[in-house]
Design a protein around this motif. Structure first.
Motif, PDB file in Angstrom:
ATOM      1  N   ARG A 115     -75.436 -29.180  28.034  1.00  8.85           N
ATOM      2  CA  ARG A 115     -76.324 -28.450  28.894  1.00  8.85           C
ATOM      3  C   ARG A 115     -76.785 -27.150  28.354  1.00  8.85           C
ATOM      4  N   ASP A 116     -76.340 -26.293  27.790  1.00  9.49           N
ATOM      5  CA  ASP A 116     -76.294 -25.006  27.278  1.00  9.49           C
ATOM      6  C   ASP A 116     -76.116 -24.795  25.813  1.00  9.49           C
ATOM      7  N   PRO A 117     -77.240 -24.873  25.237  1.00 14.88           N
ATOM      8  CA  PRO A 117     -77.379 -24.770  23.737  1.00 14.88           C
ATOM      9  C   PRO A 117     -77.223 -23.232  23.329  1.00 14.88           C
ATOM     10  N   ARG A 118     -77.219 -22.361  24.460  1.00 15.39           N
ATOM     11  CA  ARG A 118     -76.667 -20.674  23.852  1.00 15.39           C
ATOM     12  C   ARG A 118     -75.392 -20.544  23.826  1.00 15.39           C
ATOM     13  N   VAL A 119     -74.616 -21.499  24.181  1.00 16.72           N
ATOM     14  CA  VAL A 119     -73.181 -21.427  23.801  1.00 16.72           C
ATOM     15  C   VAL A 119     -72.805 -22.167  22.531  1.00 16.72           C
ATOM     16  N   HIS A 120     -72.150 -21.454  21.710  1.00 18.95           N
ATOM     17  CA  HIS A 120     -71.662 -22.149  20.478  1.00 18.95           C
ATOM     18  C   HIS A 120     -70.151 -22.329  20.311  1.00 18.95           C
ATOM     19  N   LEU A 121     -69.777 -23.390  19.946  1.00 22.46           N
ATOM     20  CA  LEU A 121     -68.167 -23.798  20.134  1.00 22.46           C
ATOM     21  C   LEU A 121     -67.629 -23.390  18.519  1.00 22.46           C
ATOM     22  N   SER A 122     -66.412 -22.589  18.725  1.00 22.30           N
ATOM     23  CA  SER A 122     -65.647 -22.133  17.573  1.00 22.30           C
ATOM     24  C   SER A 122     -64.705 -23.353  17.412  1.00 22.30           C
ATOM     25  N   VAL A 123     -65.170 -23.728  15.951  1.00 21.61           N
ATOM     26  CA  VAL A 123     -64.028 -24.562  15.353  1.00 21.61           C
ATOM     27  C   VAL A 123     -62.982 -24.468  14.964  1.00 21.61           C
ATOM     28  N   SER A 124     -61.847 -24.808  15.560  1.00 18.28           N
ATOM     29  CA  SER A 124     -60.414 -24.136  15.113  1.00 18.28           C
ATOM     30  C   SER A 124     -59.816 -24.835  13.763  1.00 18.28           C
ATOM     31  N   HIS A 125     -59.067 -24.124  13.180  1.00 16.61           N
ATOM     32  CA  HIS A 125     -58.214 -24.669  12.072  1.00 16.61           C
ATOM     33  C   HIS A 125     -57.107 -25.013  12.567  1.00 16.61           C
ATOM     34  N   THR A 126     -56.583 -26.342  12.203  1.00 17.61           N
ATOM     35  CA  THR A 126     -55.270 -26.933  12.560  1.00 17.61           C
ATOM     36  C   THR A 126     -54.536 -27.507  11.365  1.00 17.61           C
ATOM     37  N   THR A 127     -53.246 -27.402  11.283  1.00 19.52           N
ATOM     38  CA  THR A 127     -52.435 -28.132  10.473  1.00 19.52           C
ATOM     39  C   THR A 127     -52.248 -29.822  10.822  1.00 19.52           C
ATOM     40  N   ARG A 128     -52.639 -30.199  11.946  1.00 20.39           N
ATOM     41  CA  ARG A 128     -52.281 -31.458  12.469  1.00 20.39           C
ATOM     42  C   ARG A 128     -53.095 -32.501  11.743  1.00 20.39           C
ATOM     43  N   ALA A 129     -52.772 -33.735  11.794  1.00 19.42           N
ATOM     44  CA  ALA A 129     -53.658 -34.643  11.233  1.00 19.42           C
ATOM     45  C   ALA A 129     -54.607 -35.247  11.853  1.00 19.42           C
ATOM     46  N   PRO A 130     -55.863 -35.449  11.468  1.00 21.76           N
ATOM     47  CA  PRO A 130     -56.932 -35.912  12.181  1.00 21.76           C
ATOM     48  C   PRO A 130     -56.656 -37.229  13.235  1.00 21.76           C
ATOM     49  N   ARG A 131     -57.097 -37.229  14.410  1.00 28.77           N
ATOM     50  CA  ARG A 131     -57.085 -38.467  15.241  1.00 28.77           C
ATOM     51  C   ARG A 131     -58.210 -39.362  14.869  1.00 28.77           C
ATOM     52  N   SER A 132     -57.872 -40.549  15.398  1.00 29.11           N
ATOM     53  CA  SER A 132     -59.048 -41.498  15.136  1.00 29.11           C
ATOM     54  C   SER A 132     -60.488 -41.133  15.618  1.00 29.11           C
ATOM     55  N   GLY A 133     -61.518 -41.139  14.759  1.00 31.88           N
ATOM     56  CA  GLY A 133     -62.928 -40.643  15.109  1.00 31.88           C
ATOM     57  C   GLY A 133     -63.151 -39.270  15.011  1.00 31.88           C
ATOM     58  N   GLU A 134     -62.026 -38.577  14.724  1.00 28.94           N
ATOM     59  CA  GLU A 134     -62.270 -37.066  14.411  1.00 28.94           C
ATOM     60  C   GLU A 134     -62.857 -36.752  13.065  1.00 28.94           C
ATOM     61  N   GLN A 135     -63.711 -35.689  12.927  1.00 29.16           N
ATOM     62  CA  GLN A 135     -64.209 -35.339  11.727  1.00 29.16           C
ATOM     63  C   GLN A 135     -63.861 -34.012  11.405  1.00 29.16           C
ATOM     64  N   ASP A 136     -63.671 -33.758  10.135  1.00 27.53           N
ATOM     65  CA  ASP A 136     -63.161 -32.452   9.593  1.00 27.53           C
ATOM     66  C   ASP A 136     -64.633 -31.653   9.667  1.00 27.53           C
ATOM     67  N   GLY A 137     -64.348 -30.492  10.257  1.00 23.46           N
ATOM     68  CA  GLY A 137     -65.763 -29.381  10.288  1.00 23.46           C
ATOM     69  C   GLY A 137     -66.344 -29.392  11.475  1.00 23.46           C
ATOM     70  N   SER A 138     -66.100 -30.586  12.212  1.00 20.04           N
ATOM     71  CA  SER A 138     -66.723 -30.816  13.412  1.00 20.04           C
ATOM     72  C   SER A 138     -65.726 -30.749  14.544  1.00 20.04           C
ATOM     73  N   ASP A 139     -64.677 -31.390  14.635  1.00 18.14           N
ATOM     74  CA  ASP A 139     -63.668 -31.294  15.665  1.00 18.14           C
ATOM     75  C   ASP A 139     -62.788 -30.127  15.387  1.00 18.14           C
ATOM     76  N   TYR A 140     -62.374 -30.320  14.180  1.00 13.23           N
ATOM     77  CA  TYR A 140     -61.313 -29.107  13.838  1.00 13.23           C
ATOM     78  C   TYR A 140     -61.737 -29.002  12.050  1.00 13.23           C
ATOM     79  N   HIS A 141     -61.243 -27.905  11.592  1.00 13.77           N
ATOM     80  CA  HIS A 141     -61.236 -27.926  10.132  1.00 13.77           C
ATOM     81  C   HIS A 141     -59.621 -27.963   9.723  1.00 13.77           C
ATOM     82  N   PHE A 142     -59.516 -29.291   9.270  1.00 12.78           N
ATOM     83  CA  PHE A 142     -58.104 -29.760   9.102  1.00 12.78           C
ATOM     84  C   PHE A 142     -57.506 -29.300   7.626  1.00 12.78           C
ATOM     85  N   VAL A 143     -56.692 -28.346   7.776  1.00 10.25           N
ATOM     86  CA  VAL A 143     -55.923 -27.737   6.475  1.00 10.25           C
ATOM     87  C   VAL A 143     -54.444 -28.109   6.354  1.00 10.25           C
TER      88      VAL A 143
END
Length: 211
Positions: free
Chosen positions: A26-54
């Motif tokens: 609804r509001d393109p003026r809001v930008h989502l911060s993508v967190s870094h995490t050590t957990r494994a990606p879940r099905s369908g999650e993409q690195d850099g979009s859902d989380y930065h997986f490290v």
């Protein structure tokens, strides 16, 4: 005008991610911060979009370099927010939204006192259990752990500025959008954002008084 920082917190399964995605739509003026995490990606999650997986080692190195605004240990994994990215976005005038847990919110609040905290509540513990089970992503043991953690998380609800009960998704989404819009209209934000306009009125007023 520096952008605003919104923190959205909720127990796992309360619908936080869906509500945040609707707000971003609804509001393109809001930008989502993508967190870094050590957990494994879940099905369908993409690195850099859902989380930065490290890896845990890479995460620890970033902590030592002071790259994170906050970090927390949640459900056996580490999560953190990039301080550099947030400051870049704010300086560009963009509002930033953090999906965060209560521990991280406390850390951010100490460093950024002007943050706006929003807590998403499920309508009941029974509905939360139903949602967690219906996702089909976690074992019974993990679900039980998340329900126990939810009780501890909800105990911190009074630390937030706004509380939204996600009984009806459409209504909760409207509530979240309303919080963002109202926050932008606070006098402190408007006086800074529209300083030229305010100053022009002040100059006009002074000119009229001198006649």
């Amino acid at each position: 005008m520096k952008g605003l920082v919104f923190m959205v917190c909720a127990p796992s399964g309360a619908g936080k991610t869906s509500l945040v995605q609707e707000l971003l739509r609804r509001d393109p003026r809001v930008h989502l911060s993508v967190s870094h995490t050590t957990r494994a990606p879940r099905s369908g999650e993409q690195d850099g979009s859902d989380y930065h997986f490290v890896s845990p080692a890479a995460f620890e190195a970033m902590v030592e370099r002071g790259e994170f605004l906050e970090s927390a240990h949640v459900h056996g994994n580490y999560y953190a927010t990039s301080q550099t990215w947030i400051e870049q976005q704010r300086q560009a005038g963009h509002d930033v939204l953090l999906e965060i847990d209560w521990q991280g919110a406390q850390q951010v609040r100490k460093l950024m006192s002007d943050t706006i905290g929003i807590f998403i509540l499920p309508p009941s513990m029974e509905s939360l259990q139903t949602r967690l089970t219906g996702r089909g992503q976690d074992s019974g043991e993990i679900i039980a752990r998340r329900l126990a953690a939810a009780r501890g998380e909800i105990a911190h609800v009074a630390e937030f500025d706004y509380v939204i009960i996600n009984l009806d998704f459409a209504e909760a989404a409207d509530d979240l959008s309303s919080v963002v819009r109202a926050s932008r209209l606070r006098a402190s934000a408007q006086l800074t954002r529209h300083s030229d306009l305010i100053n022009s009125w002040n100059q006009t007023s002074h000119g009229a008084n001198n006649r």
